[in-house]
Design a protein around this motif. Structure first.
Motif, PDB file in Angstrom:
ATOM      1  N   LYS A 288     -54.815 -22.317  91.066  1.00 45.32           N
ATOM      2  CA  LYS A 288     -53.930 -22.324  92.235  1.00 45.32           C
ATOM      3  C   LYS A 288     -52.475 -22.247  91.796  1.00 45.32           C
ATOM      4  O   LYS A 288     -51.689 -21.488  92.354  1.00 45.32           O
ATOM      5  N   LYS A 289     -52.111 -23.024  90.799  1.00 43.38           N
ATOM      6  CA  LYS A 289     -50.734 -23.014  90.289  1.00 43.38           C
ATOM      7  C   LYS A 289     -50.388 -21.633  89.726  1.00 43.38           C
ATOM      8  O   LYS A 289     -49.281 -21.132  89.940  1.00 43.38           O
ATOM      9  N   GLY A 290     -51.327 -21.009  89.038  1.00 47.60           N
ATOM     10  CA  GLY A 290     -51.114 -19.666  88.506  1.00 47.60           C
ATOM     11  C   GLY A 290     -50.861 -18.647  89.609  1.00 47.60           C
ATOM     12  O   GLY A 290     -49.970 -17.801  89.498  1.00 47.60           O
ATOM     13  N   LYS A 291     -51.639 -18.737  90.688  1.00 43.96           N
ATOM     14  CA  LYS A 291     -51.440 -17.834  91.816  1.00 43.96           C
ATOM     15  C   LYS A 291     -50.074 -18.059  92.461  1.00 43.96           C
ATOM     16  O   LYS A 291     -49.380 -17.103  92.822  1.00 43.96           O
ATOM     17  N   ASP A 292     -49.689 -19.329  92.613  1.00 45.47           N
ATOM     18  CA  ASP A 292     -48.378 -19.640  93.184  1.00 45.47           C
ATOM     19  C   ASP A 292     -47.252 -19.071  92.323  1.00 45.47           C
ATOM     20  O   ASP A 292     -46.282 -18.502  92.833  1.00 45.47           O
ATOM     21  N   LEU A 293     -47.390 -19.209  91.010  1.00 47.98           N
ATOM     22  CA  LEU A 293     -46.363 -18.690  90.108  1.00 47.98           C
ATOM     23  C   LEU A 293     -46.308 -17.167  90.138  1.00 47.98           C
ATOM     24  O   LEU A 293     -45.226 -16.584  90.066  1.00 47.98           O
ATOM     25  N   GLN A 294     -47.468 -16.524  90.269  1.00 44.32           N
ATOM     26  CA  GLN A 294     -47.493 -15.065  90.366  1.00 44.32           C
ATOM     27  C   GLN A 294     -46.787 -14.595  91.637  1.00 44.32           C
ATOM     28  O   GLN A 294     -46.023 -13.638  91.619  1.00 44.32           O
ATOM     29  N   GLU A 295     -47.042 -15.293  92.752  1.00 43.04           N
ATOM     30  CA  GLU A 295     -46.380 -14.945  94.005  1.00 43.04           C
ATOM     31  C   GLU A 295     -44.876 -15.161  93.899  1.00 43.04           C
ATOM     32  O   GLU A 295     -44.085 -14.330  94.360  1.00 43.04           O
ATOM     33  N   PHE A 296     -44.480 -16.267  93.278  1.00 41.68           N
ATOM     34  CA  PHE A 296     -43.058 -16.550  93.098  1.00 41.68           C
ATOM     35  C   PHE A 296     -42.398 -15.468  92.234  1.00 41.68           C
ATOM     36  O   PHE A 296     -41.315 -14.980  92.553  1.00 41.68           O
ATOM     37  N   ALA A 297     -43.071 -15.081  91.162  1.00 45.88           N
ATOM     38  CA  ALA A 297     -42.519 -14.049  90.272  1.00 45.88           C
ATOM     39  C   ALA A 297     -42.405 -12.721  91.005  1.00 45.88           C
ATOM     40  O   ALA A 297     -41.407 -12.005  90.858  1.00 45.88           O
ATOM     41  N   ALA A 298     -43.394 -12.374  91.811  1.00 48.09           N
ATOM     42  CA  ALA A 298     -43.346 -11.125  92.560  1.00 48.09           C
ATOM     43  C   ALA A 298     -42.186 -11.141  93.559  1.00 48.09           C
ATOM     44  O   ALA A 298     -41.460 -10.154  93.699  1.00 48.09           O
ATOM     45  N   ASP A 299     -42.009 -12.268  94.238  1.00 44.18           N
ATOM     46  CA  ASP A 299     -40.891 -12.394  95.177  1.00 44.18           C
ATOM     47  C   ASP A 299     -39.557 -12.291  94.449  1.00 44.18           C
ATOM     48  O   ASP A 299     -38.618 -11.653  94.927  1.00 44.18           O
ATOM     49  N   ARG A 300     -39.467 -12.915  93.302  1.00 43.66           N
ATOM     50  CA  ARG A 300     -38.226 -12.886  92.519  1.00 43.66           C
ATOM     51  C   ARG A 300     -37.920 -11.474  92.029  1.00 43.66           C
ATOM     52  O   ARG A 300     -36.773 -11.043  92.049  1.00 43.66           O
ATOM     53  N   ILE A 301     -38.945 -10.753  91.625  1.00 43.04           N
ATOM     54  CA  ILE A 301     -38.754  -9.361  91.193  1.00 43.04           C
ATOM     55  C   ILE A 301     -38.243  -8.525  92.361  1.00 43.04           C
ATOM     56  O   ILE A 301     -37.339  -7.705  92.203  1.00 43.04           O
ATOM     57  N   ASP A 302     -38.815  -8.745  93.553  1.00 43.43           N
ATOM     58  CA  ASP A 302     -38.351  -8.019  94.731  1.00 43.43           C
ATOM     59  C   ASP A 302     -36.891  -8.335  95.022  1.00 43.43           C
ATOM     60  O   ASP A 302     -36.101  -7.451  95.347  1.00 43.43           O
ATOM     61  N   ASP A 303     -36.512  -9.611  94.908  1.00 40.74           N
ATOM     62  CA  ASP A 303     -35.122 -10.004  95.139  1.00 40.74           C
ATOM     63  C   ASP A 303     -34.194  -9.336  94.137  1.00 40.74           C
ATOM     64  O   ASP A 303     -33.106  -8.870  94.492  1.00 40.74           O
ATOM     65  N   LEU A 304     -34.602  -9.286  92.885  1.00 40.03           N
ATOM     66  CA  LEU A 304     -33.755  -8.690  91.859  1.00 40.03           C
ATOM     67  C   LEU A 304     -33.605  -7.189  92.059  1.00 40.03           C
ATOM     68  O   LEU A 304     -32.520  -6.637  91.835  1.00 40.03           O
TER      69      LEU A 304
END
Length: 87
Positions: A26-42
């Motif tokens: 679950k934590k891994g999935k949350d981190l993947q979603e966070f990273a994807a969102d951060r990449i989109d922001d960048l």
């Protein structure tokens, strides 16, 4: 009897391991979603960076224009002092 205790403890450890594994997944999935969102922001910030670059270029052009105008005014003033005209 010794084998029964060991198998009981092993069963409890397996249950704990399953809980830890599910939490980690679950934590891994949350981190993947966070990273994807951060990449989109960048990547969106990069698009805004083009606007910033354009603004900097326009600012530099305006600064160069002001410097050229000042130089021209100075040359005109010097020319007037060297060759005054009668009014």
């Amino acid at each position: 009897m010794g084998n029964a205790r060991v198998s009981k403890k092993l069963g409890k450890l397996e249950k704990k391991a399953d809980k830890v594994r599910s939490k980690a997944e679950k934590k891994g999935k949350d981190l993947q979603e966070f990273a994807a969102d951060r990449i989109d922001d960048l990547t969106e910030d990069d698009k805004g960076g083009k606007k910033g670059l354009l603004f900097i270029l326009l600012l530099a052009a305006a600064g160069a224009g002001v410097l050229l105008k000042r130089k021209r005014d100075q040359e005109l003033d010097e020319a007037l002092w060297e060759e005054p005209r009668s009014l």
